[in-house]
Design a protein around this motif. Structure first.
Motif, mmCIF file in Angstrom:
data_model
loop_
_atom_site.group_PDB
_atom_site.id
_atom_site.type_symbol
_atom_site.label_atom_id
_atom_site.label_comp_id
_atom_site.label_asym_id
_atom_site.label_seq_id
_atom_site.Cartn_x
_atom_site.Cartn_y
_atom_site.Cartn_z
ATOM 1 N N THR A 101 5.810 -7.054 -2.725
ATOM 2 C CA THR A 101 6.588 -5.824 -2.913
ATOM 3 C C THR A 101 7.786 -5.956 -3.852
ATOM 4 O O THR A 101 8.172 -4.981 -4.490
ATOM 5 C CB THR A 101 7.110 -5.330 -1.547
ATOM 6 N N ALA A 112 0.816 -1.216 0.000
ATOM 7 C CA ALA A 112 0.000 0.000 0.000
ATOM 8 C C ALA A 112 0.848 1.263 0.000
ATOM 9 O O ALA A 112 0.525 2.237 -0.701
ATOM 10 C CB ALA A 112 -0.930 -0.004 1.214
ATOM 11 N N PHE A 113 1.954 1.244 0.784
ATOM 12 C CA PHE A 113 2.728 2.475 0.968
ATOM 13 C C PHE A 113 3.833 2.633 -0.078
ATOM 14 O O PHE A 113 3.874 3.634 -0.809
ATOM 15 C CB PHE A 113 3.324 2.510 2.374
ATOM 16 N N THR A 169 2.396 1.276 -4.044
ATOM 17 C CA THR A 169 1.285 2.039 -4.630
ATOM 18 C C THR A 169 1.407 3.533 -4.366
ATOM 19 O O THR A 169 1.459 4.350 -5.291
ATOM 20 C CB THR A 169 -0.050 1.519 -4.092
ATOM 21 N N TRP A 170 1.446 3.915 -3.066
ATOM 22 C CA TRP A 170 1.385 5.343 -2.737
ATOM 23 C C TRP A 170 2.655 6.076 -3.170
ATOM 24 O O TRP A 170 2.572 7.159 -3.752
ATOM 25 C CB TRP A 170 1.167 5.522 -1.238
ATOM 26 N N MET A 171 3.816 5.510 -2.917
ATOM 27 C CA MET A 171 5.072 6.159 -3.306
ATOM 28 C C MET A 171 5.432 5.897 -4.768
ATOM 29 O O MET A 171 6.346 6.529 -5.305
ATOM 30 C CB MET A 171 6.227 5.689 -2.403
ATOM 31 N N GLY A 172 4.717 4.981 -5.398
ATOM 32 C CA GLY A 172 4.934 4.723 -6.815
ATOM 33 C C GLY A 172 6.225 3.994 -7.144
ATOM 34 O O GLY A 172 6.712 4.069 -8.273
ATOM 35 N N SER A 201 11.349 -1.414 -2.963
ATOM 36 C CA SER A 201 10.154 -1.648 -2.145
ATOM 37 C C SER A 201 10.363 -2.810 -1.190
ATOM 38 O O SER A 201 9.990 -2.748 -0.009
ATOM 39 C CB SER A 201 8.952 -1.925 -3.044
#
Length: 286
Positions: A215, A125-126, A129-132, A139
């Motif tokens: 990840t 999620a972090f 996805t969120w940090m791309g 990751s």
């Protein structure tokens, strides 16, 4: 006299219990390793260790998986060890005792018990996805770094506690500042103990599956990674893939055990290097 005899009997009983515990753990490890050797040693060849897998993972070797595991493990330690040591220094040397400090330590202890799959979902999620960052080595390293961070903090703080308070008092009495005392007196004395935490963290990072399957790890990668933004194969996830191969599970069974044996030997080797480095640090400290 009776009290002394009773105390000796109790001491002997406790020591026997400790020896039994060590023996059970050693026996369990020996059984697991023996089982893997019997079932997987026949597939471990030079080609198996140096080639890439092919034909739906039923042929070839595990070289990309070995490289990926080493990168993820040492990358995670490169992130977690400095953060963990800095956190331990603040908690033990600078933070004032009180409710806030107790809450922080309570949170760290609870974080150490969180299942690895939760860290994997957090990383997905972090970081992904969120940090791309996508499914990538970076990751996976960051996720594994957060996973082993509580272990590093705990062992680093214990190592700082083991440094006698007289060291600090003598340094301060000679006119050194608090930071000079920590950096030049306390840390060198505590560093060998801190490396114990890094050994534990390295072992856990190398064997994690759930934290990297969301990840960093992929089913198959045709090329070796050339950037931290590329995905990677890893031994734990490769074992999972082989164990859930469906109709090909009988064909891949020896590969599962062979890969598991290589993973154990790899973790043992990395731990051996870390222990050797810690022993050298202890000799220099003396």
């Amino acid at each position: 006299m009776k009290y002394s005899t009773k105390r000796r009997i109790m001491q002997s009983g406790v020591f026997s219990l400790l020896r039994l515990s060590v023996g059970i753990n050693g026996l369990a490890l020996a059984i697991i390793v023996y089982f893997l050797i019997i079932n997987g040693a026949q597939v471990i060849t030079w080609d198996f260790l140096t080639q890439k897998p092919f034909d739906s993972m039923t042929q070839g070797g595990i070289m990309p998986c070995i490289v990926g595991t080493i990168i993820l493990s040492f990358g995670a330690m490169a992130i977690a060890f400095p953060l963990g040591v800095c956190s331990a220094i603040y908690l033990h040397e600078y933070a004032r005792p009180g409710k806030l400090l107790r809450f922080i330590r309570f949170a760290i202890n609870n974080l150490a018990g969180v299942p690895s799959v939760i860290f994997g979902l957090f990383g997905l999620a972090f970081f992904v996805t969120w940090m791309g960052l996508g499914v990538s080595i970076l990751s996976g390293i960051l996720t594994l770094g957060f996973l082993v961070l509580p272990v590093i903090i705990g062992t680093a703080e214990e190592a700082l506690r083991s440094v006698p308070q007289t060291y600090r008092e003598a340094s301060l009495g000679l006119g050194a500042t608090k930071w000079q005392t920590i950096a030049q007196v306390v840390l060198p004395a505590a560093l060998p103990g801190m490396l114990t935490g890094s050994i534990l963290g390295l072992s856990r990072a190398a064997g994690e599956t759930a934290a990297i399957m969301f990840t960093a790890a992929v089913y198959f990668s045709p090329k070796m990674p050339t950037s931290i933004f590329h995905d990677v194969m890893a031994l734990p996830y490769h074992i999972y893939v082989l164990a859930t191969a469906g109709t090909a599970i009988d064909k891949t069974r020896p590969l599962q055990y062979g890969t598991s044996l290589v993973l154990i030997l790899l973790v043992f080797g990395m731990n051996l290097v870390a222990i050797w480095y810690r022993a050298n640090m202890q000799k220099k400290a003396r």
